[in-house]
Design a protein around this motif. Sequence first.
Motif, short mmCIF file in Angstrom:
data_model
loop_
_atom_site.label_atom_id
_atom_site.label_comp_id
_atom_site.label_asym_id
_atom_site.label_seq_id
_atom_site.Cartn_x
_atom_site.Cartn_y
_atom_site.Cartn_z
N ILE A 5 0.84 -1.20 0.00
CA ILE A 5 0.00 0.00 0.00
C ILE A 5 0.88 1.25 0.00
CG2 ILE A 5 -1.73 1.31 1.29
CD1 ILE A 5 -2.75 -1.40 2.39
N ASP A 6 1.87 1.27 0.90
CA ASP A 6 2.79 2.41 0.96
C ASP A 6 3.48 2.63 -0.39
OD1 ASP A 6 2.24 2.62 3.72
OD2 ASP A 6 3.85 1.20 4.21
N ARG A 7 3.97 1.54 -0.97
CA ARG A 7 4.70 1.64 -2.24
C ARG A 7 3.79 2.12 -3.38
NH1 ARG A 7 7.13 -3.07 -0.02
NH2 ARG A 7 5.82 -4.49 -1.22
N ASP A 47 -6.11 0.53 -8.60
CA ASP A 47 -4.78 0.65 -8.01
C ASP A 47 -4.67 -0.07 -6.68
OD1 ASP A 47 -3.55 2.53 -9.97
OD2 ASP A 47 -5.16 3.84 -9.29
N VAL A 48 -5.77 -0.11 -5.96
CA VAL A 48 -5.87 -0.82 -4.67
C VAL A 48 -7.20 -1.55 -4.67
CG1 VAL A 48 -5.94 -0.59 -2.14
CG2 VAL A 48 -4.52 0.98 -3.49
N ILE A 49 -7.21 -2.77 -4.14
CA ILE A 49 -8.45 -3.55 -4.11
C ILE A 49 -8.87 -3.79 -2.66
CG2 ILE A 49 -9.56 -5.75 -4.71
CD1 ILE A 49 -7.53 -5.98 -7.03
N GLU A 50 -10.08 -3.37 -2.34
CA GLU A 50 -10.69 -3.71 -1.05
C GLU A 50 -11.62 -4.90 -1.28
OE1 GLU A 50 -12.81 -0.37 0.49
OE2 GLU A 50 -11.03 0.89 0.70
N ILE A 51 -11.48 -5.90 -0.44
CA ILE A 51 -12.35 -7.08 -0.52
C ILE A 51 -13.19 -7.15 0.74
CG2 ILE A 51 -12.44 -9.59 -0.70
CD1 ILE A 51 -9.80 -9.51 -2.20
N GLY A 52 -14.49 -7.11 0.57
CA GLY A 52 -15.40 -7.17 1.71
C GLY A 52 -15.52 -8.58 2.25
N MET A 53 -15.41 -8.70 3.56
CA MET A 53 -15.60 -9.99 4.24
C MET A 53 -17.08 -10.13 4.58
SD MET A 53 -12.27 -9.89 6.81
CE MET A 53 -12.62 -8.26 7.48
N ASP A 95 1.77 -7.50 -6.92
CA ASP A 95 1.99 -6.08 -6.62
C ASP A 95 0.78 -5.29 -6.15
OD1 ASP A 95 4.73 -6.28 -7.40
OD2 ASP A 95 4.10 -6.21 -9.50
N THR A 96 -0.41 -5.62 -6.65
CA THR A 96 -1.59 -4.81 -6.31
C THR A 96 -1.96 -4.98 -4.84
OG1 THR A 96 -2.43 -5.08 -8.57
CG2 THR A 96 -3.99 -4.31 -6.89
N PRO A 97 -2.05 -3.88 -4.09
CA PRO A 97 -2.40 -3.98 -2.67
C PRO A 97 -3.81 -4.52 -2.46
CG PRO A 97 -1.43 -1.84 -3.18
CD PRO A 97 -1.73 -2.49 -4.49
N ILE A 98 -3.93 -5.39 -1.46
CA ILE A 98 -5.23 -5.97 -1.08
C ILE A 98 -5.55 -5.56 0.35
CG2 ILE A 98 -6.46 -8.10 -0.53
CD1 ILE A 98 -6.31 -7.89 -3.44
N VAL A 99 -6.75 -5.00 0.54
CA VAL A 99 -7.24 -4.61 1.86
C VAL A 99 -8.50 -5.41 2.15
CG1 VAL A 99 -8.17 -2.72 3.25
CG2 VAL A 99 -6.30 -2.28 1.63
N GLY A 126 -3.53 -5.00 4.29
CA GLY A 126 -4.10 -4.12 5.30
C GLY A 126 -5.55 -4.43 5.58
N TYR A 127 -6.10 -3.69 6.55
CA TYR A 127 -7.47 -3.97 7.02
C TYR A 127 -8.23 -2.68 7.28
CZ TYR A 127 -4.89 -8.22 8.09
OH TYR A 127 -4.07 -9.32 7.99
#
Length: 272
Positions: A5-7, A47-53, A95-99, A126-127
């Motif tokens: 995520i930082d990168r 650019d960033v993927i959020e996955i809902g639980m 590479d793609t960040p996963i939250v 991340g969360y």
Amino acid sequence: MTTRIDRRFEALKKEGRAALVTFVTAGDPDYDTSLKIIAGLPKAGADVIEIGMPFTDPMADGPAIQAAGLRALAAGQNMKKTLKLVKDFRKQDKDTPIVLMGYYNPVYVYGVEKFLKDSKTAGVDGYIIVDLPPEEDGEFCIPALKAGQNFIRLATPTTDDHRAPTVFHNTSGFVYYVSVLGITGTKAPDLKSVKANVNRLRKHTKLPICVGFGVKSAEQARAIAKDADGVVVGSALVQAVEKSLTKAGKPTSKTAKAVHALVSDIAQGVRS
């Protein structure tokens, strides 16, 4: 320790543009279709993927995301399968960040220590745990940070200058600014208010600020990207899934394509 995520945000800063953060629900409408949707998001412009639980009582979510969670649960989605989804995604994308985004109850039931270990192994970066306030940082936030992962906090229009330092104290990765009061996907953001609040919150944090809740179009995304470091799109993508299903709620050949087409359109807005 820097995370994906930082990168990613550092790279986007050098490019001089905002991030497109996409949210989809794990296992909606079924595991295979969900994996296909998530796998195609980076190419579509995420650019960033959020996955809902998926959770049975998602109190901050509007009708669209609630329905997505119920579809996923009905199709047999659980926490182990959600982590497997990330692991399968990581086979093709390093590479793609996963939250992971959701509520504390399923994490607590799984076991915090085991959850952090398994999710890190799967490739989670991340969360966002929407029902854990700063006062409960010892429960999950601090263990996550110690594990080398980001804990992303929500800020809202009611996060005033007195509260903001507390909210941002252990936050890392980015800040998710909730642009409207209420549940997800039910109101359009007020752009003047978004600009004023984003600029106000910048006084309290050096982290990227991403704006979400209610963003549905490339035009909205373009306007928000002028002031924010990222634009979050969720309910609109979940609705694209729902609209593509059969009357029986089954996926069609259009399901993944519908999501990717909308992401591509909104990504053009963010990048323009």
